[in-house]
Design a protein around this motif. Structure first.
Motif, PDB file in Angstrom:
ATOM      1  N   PRO A   7      23.736  53.906  -3.156  1.00  0.00           N
ATOM      2  CA  PRO A   7      24.672  55.008  -2.911  1.00  0.00           C
ATOM      3  C   PRO A   7      25.699  55.108  -4.024  1.00  0.00           C
ATOM      4  O   PRO A   7      26.084  54.110  -4.642  1.00  0.00           O
ATOM      5  N   ALA A   8      26.146  56.312  -4.347  1.00  0.00           N
ATOM      6  CA  ALA A   8      27.099  56.543  -5.432  1.00  0.00           C
ATOM      7  C   ALA A   8      28.420  55.840  -5.166  1.00  0.00           C
ATOM      8  O   ALA A   8      29.079  55.354  -6.089  1.00  0.00           O
ATOM      9  N   ALA A   9      28.837  55.777  -3.895  1.00  0.00           N
ATOM     10  CA  ALA A   9      30.100  55.120  -3.551  1.00  0.00           C
ATOM     11  C   ALA A   9      30.036  53.634  -3.894  1.00  0.00           C
ATOM     12  O   ALA A   9      31.024  53.058  -4.381  1.00  0.00           O
ATOM     13  N   LEU A  10      28.882  53.016  -3.669  1.00  0.00           N
ATOM     14  CA  LEU A  10      28.733  51.594  -3.997  1.00  0.00           C
ATOM     15  C   LEU A  10      28.788  51.379  -5.503  1.00  0.00           C
ATOM     16  O   LEU A  10      29.437  50.443  -5.986  1.00  0.00           O
ATOM     17  N   ASP A  11      28.143  52.260  -6.281  1.00  0.00           N
ATOM     18  CA  ASP A  11      28.199  52.166  -7.740  1.00  0.00           C
ATOM     19  C   ASP A  11      29.629  52.300  -8.253  1.00  0.00           C
ATOM     20  O   ASP A  11      30.058  51.561  -9.149  1.00  0.00           O
ATOM     21  N   ASP A  12      30.404  53.247  -7.693  1.00  0.00           N
ATOM     22  CA  ASP A  12      31.800  53.445  -8.123  1.00  0.00           C
ATOM     23  C   ASP A  12      32.657  52.229  -7.793  1.00  0.00           C
ATOM     24  O   ASP A  12      33.502  51.809  -8.588  1.00  0.00           O
ATOM     25  N   GLN A  67      34.665  49.868 -10.534  1.00  0.00           N
ATOM     26  CA  GLN A  67      36.113  49.642 -10.492  1.00  0.00           C
ATOM     27  C   GLN A  67      36.438  48.144 -10.487  1.00  0.00           C
ATOM     28  O   GLN A  67      37.378  47.700 -11.148  1.00  0.00           O
ATOM     29  N   GLN A  68      35.678  47.368  -9.753  1.00  0.00           N
ATOM     30  CA  GLN A  68      35.917  45.920  -9.727  1.00  0.00           C
ATOM     31  C   GLN A  68      35.636  45.291 -11.092  1.00  0.00           C
ATOM     32  O   GLN A  68      36.355  44.395 -11.531  1.00  0.00           O
ATOM     33  N   ALA A  69      34.620  45.784 -11.781  1.00  0.00           N
ATOM     34  CA  ALA A  69      34.284  45.235 -13.099  1.00  0.00           C
ATOM     35  C   ALA A  69      35.371  45.582 -14.116  1.00  0.00           C
ATOM     36  O   ALA A  69      35.663  44.786 -15.026  1.00  0.00           O
ATOM     37  N   GLN A  70      35.985  46.767 -13.972  1.00  0.00           N
ATOM     38  CA  GLN A  70      37.046  47.156 -14.918  1.00  0.00           C
ATOM     39  C   GLN A  70      38.323  46.355 -14.698  1.00  0.00           C
ATOM     40  O   GLN A  70      39.107  46.179 -15.612  1.00  0.00           O
ATOM     41  N   GLN A  71      38.525  45.859 -13.493  1.00  0.00           N
ATOM     42  CA  GLN A  71      39.740  45.096 -13.201  1.00  0.00           C
ATOM     43  C   GLN A  71      39.630  43.638 -13.667  1.00  0.00           C
ATOM     44  O   GLN A  71      40.628  42.952 -13.775  1.00  0.00           O
ATOM     45  N   LEU A  72      38.425  43.188 -13.929  1.00  0.00           N
ATOM     46  CA  LEU A  72      38.255  41.808 -14.377  1.00  0.00           C
ATOM     47  C   LEU A  72      38.703  41.667 -15.825  1.00  0.00           C
ATOM     48  O   LEU A  72      38.304  42.434 -16.687  1.00  0.00           O
ATOM     49  N   LYS A  73      39.544  40.702 -16.078  1.00  0.00           N
ATOM     50  CA  LYS A  73      40.009  40.398 -17.435  1.00  0.00           C
ATOM     51  C   LYS A  73      39.949  38.887 -17.617  1.00  0.00           C
ATOM     52  O   LYS A  73      40.199  38.144 -16.670  1.00  0.00           O
TER      53      LYS A  73
END
Length: 147
Positions: free
Chosen positions: A18-23, A27-33
């Motif tokens: 589902p598109a919601a799961l991909d989004d 978002q979680q991957a972008q928050q990882l630093k």
């Protein structure tokens, strides 16, 4: 292509997320630093020192000589070592290693008297010592035979 391979590809192509799961995953991957190091300068200094050390070790001439240090070699391999008695060759002849050093010094200074005397003795056969090739060629150009 077999039937079961075609059926597998058709079924795999039909699977979608589902598109919601991909989004949400994006978002979680972008928050990882990555965690920030508090000692950045220390880390950079250590990295620089390590790089300089590697360069020095790679460029040092002892590496190409086998890093052999006289006196620190093991006793069991001392006889088999080809560089054990290695020495620098002097660029200029010295009195210790050239029997014609004194005569060459005089010739280089411009005095041909002793060279001519030695060459005359050699031509007359009264001496068994033969002049080296370089002194003999200088004697031919600067000396003449006397009767």
């Amino acid at each position: 292509m077999s039937v079961w391979e075609r059926q597998y590809r058709d079924a795999a192509a039909g699977l979608t997320s589902p598109a919601a799961l991909d989004d949400k995953i994006l978002q979680q991957a972008q928050q990882l630093k990555p965690p920030l190091s508090e000692n950045r300068w220390l880390s950079k200094a250590a990295s620089s020192c390590a790089a300089v050390t590697v360069l020095v070790l790679l460029m040092h001439p002892a590496q190409y000589l086998g890093a052999l240090t006289p006196g620190l070699q093991p006793a069991h391999g001392a006889q088999n070592n080809p560089l054990r008695n290695w020495q620098h060759k002097p660029s200029q002849p010295t009195p210790g290693n050239d029997p014609w050093f004194h005569l060459r010094s005089q010739v280089n200074a411009g005095s041909y008297i002793e060279l001519c005397n030695q060459w005359r003795k050699q031509q007359q056969g009264s001496t068994s010592e033969k002049l080296p090739r370089d002194l003999e060629s200088k004697a031919r150009t600067h000396c003449r035979l006397l009767p």
